[in-house]
Motif scaffolding. Structure first.
Motif, PDB file in Angstrom:
ATOM      1  N   ASN A 148      43.398  66.410  -8.092  1.00 50.84           N
ATOM      2  CA  ASN A 148      43.917  65.427  -7.145  1.00 50.84           C
ATOM      3  C   ASN A 148      44.230  64.058  -7.737  1.00 50.84           C
ATOM      4  N   ASP A 149      43.756  63.780  -8.926  1.00 51.40           N
ATOM      5  CA  ASP A 149      43.886  62.434  -9.475  1.00 51.40           C
ATOM      6  C   ASP A 149      43.820  62.491 -10.995  1.00 51.40           C
ATOM      7  N   ARG A 150      44.288  61.447 -11.631  1.00 55.41           N
ATOM      8  CA  ARG A 150      44.172  61.339 -13.082  1.00 55.41           C
ATOM      9  C   ARG A 150      43.957  59.874 -13.444  1.00 55.41           C
ATOM     10  N   ALA A 151      43.362  59.658 -14.600  1.00 55.26           N
ATOM     11  CA  ALA A 151      43.100  58.286 -15.029  1.00 55.26           C
ATOM     12  C   ALA A 151      43.156  58.196 -16.551  1.00 55.26           C
ATOM     13  N   TRP A 152      43.650  57.069 -17.003  1.00 55.24           N
ATOM     14  CA  TRP A 152      43.596  56.713 -18.418  1.00 55.24           C
ATOM     15  C   TRP A 152      43.173  55.252 -18.446  1.00 55.24           C
TER      16      TRP A 152
ATOM     17  N   LEU B 198      33.122  57.485 -14.929  1.00 53.71           N
ATOM     18  CA  LEU B 198      32.099  58.299 -14.255  1.00 53.71           C
ATOM     19  C   LEU B 198      31.915  57.876 -12.797  1.00 53.71           C
ATOM     20  N   LYS B 199      32.188  56.613 -12.496  1.00 54.58           N
ATOM     21  CA  LYS B 199      32.123  56.149 -11.105  1.00 54.58           C
ATOM     22  C   LYS B 199      33.349  56.624 -10.339  1.00 54.58           C
ATOM     23  N   ARG B 200      34.484  56.642 -10.995  1.00 54.12           N
ATOM     24  CA  ARG B 200      35.722  57.070 -10.332  1.00 54.12           C
ATOM     25  C   ARG B 200      35.742  58.578 -10.089  1.00 54.12           C
ATOM     26  N   PHE B 201      35.127  59.337 -11.016  1.00 50.21           N
ATOM     27  CA  PHE B 201      35.064  60.802 -10.907  1.00 50.21           C
ATOM     28  C   PHE B 201      33.601  61.233 -10.996  1.00 50.21           C
ATOM     29  N   PRO B 202      32.851  61.124  -9.906  1.00 50.54           N
ATOM     30  CA  PRO B 202      31.413  61.422  -9.963  1.00 50.54           C
ATOM     31  C   PRO B 202      31.084  62.888 -10.255  1.00 50.54           C
ATOM     32  N   ASP B 203      32.054  63.779 -10.173  1.00 50.66           N
ATOM     33  CA  ASP B 203      31.799  65.189 -10.467  1.00 50.66           C
ATOM     34  C   ASP B 203      31.786  65.489 -11.965  1.00 50.66           C
ATOM     35  N   ILE B 204      32.160  64.528 -12.806  1.00 49.27           N
ATOM     36  CA  ILE B 204      32.104  64.745 -14.247  1.00 49.27           C
ATOM     37  C   ILE B 204      30.653  64.993 -14.642  1.00 49.27           C
ATOM     38  N   ASP B 205      30.432  66.056 -15.411  1.00 48.97           N
ATOM     39  CA  ASP B 205      29.094  66.403 -15.901  1.00 48.97           C
ATOM     40  C   ASP B 205      29.158  66.491 -17.420  1.00 48.97           C
ATOM     41  N   LEU B 206      28.742  65.425 -18.087  1.00 49.40           N
ATOM     42  CA  LEU B 206      28.831  65.385 -19.543  1.00 49.40           C
ATOM     43  C   LEU B 206      27.895  66.373 -20.222  1.00 49.40           C
TER      44      LEU B 206
END
Length: 88
Positions: free
Chosen positions: A11-15, A36-44
């Motif tokens: 749904n979204d992208r960021a650079w 990580l705040k913009r995409f909280p589903d990121i799991d490093l």
């Protein structure tokens, strides 16, 4: 030094650009970029990361101008109702 951090979801992208001190790592770039705040589903812990399309570890140092990338798992949609399918 200035580094970019890139990520996209369906749904979204960021650079995002971030200024870091010399010796900073991929993990520091990701954390300080705010992605990580913009995409909280990121799991490093489970997602792979890289620099300019080459996998690396979170503790890998970054260099000025690098593009840090966070990769999502590839998903496949099984579409049995494909009208273009040559099967009869």
């Amino acid at each position: 030094m200035r580094v970019g951090v890139a990520y996209s979801d369906p749904n979204d992208r960021a650079w995002l650009k971030v200024d870091l001190p010399e010796g900073a790592t991929v993990q520091q770039a990701i954390e300080q970029s705010g992605i990580l705040k913009r995409f909280p589903d990121i799991d490093l812990d489970s997602q792979k990361v890289g620099i300019f399309g080459k996998f690396c570890k979170l503790d890998n140092p970054v260099q000025d101008g690098d593009r840090v990338e966070i990769y999502r798992p590839i998903t496949v949609v099984d579409d049995d109702d494909d009208e273009d399918d040559d099967d009869d």
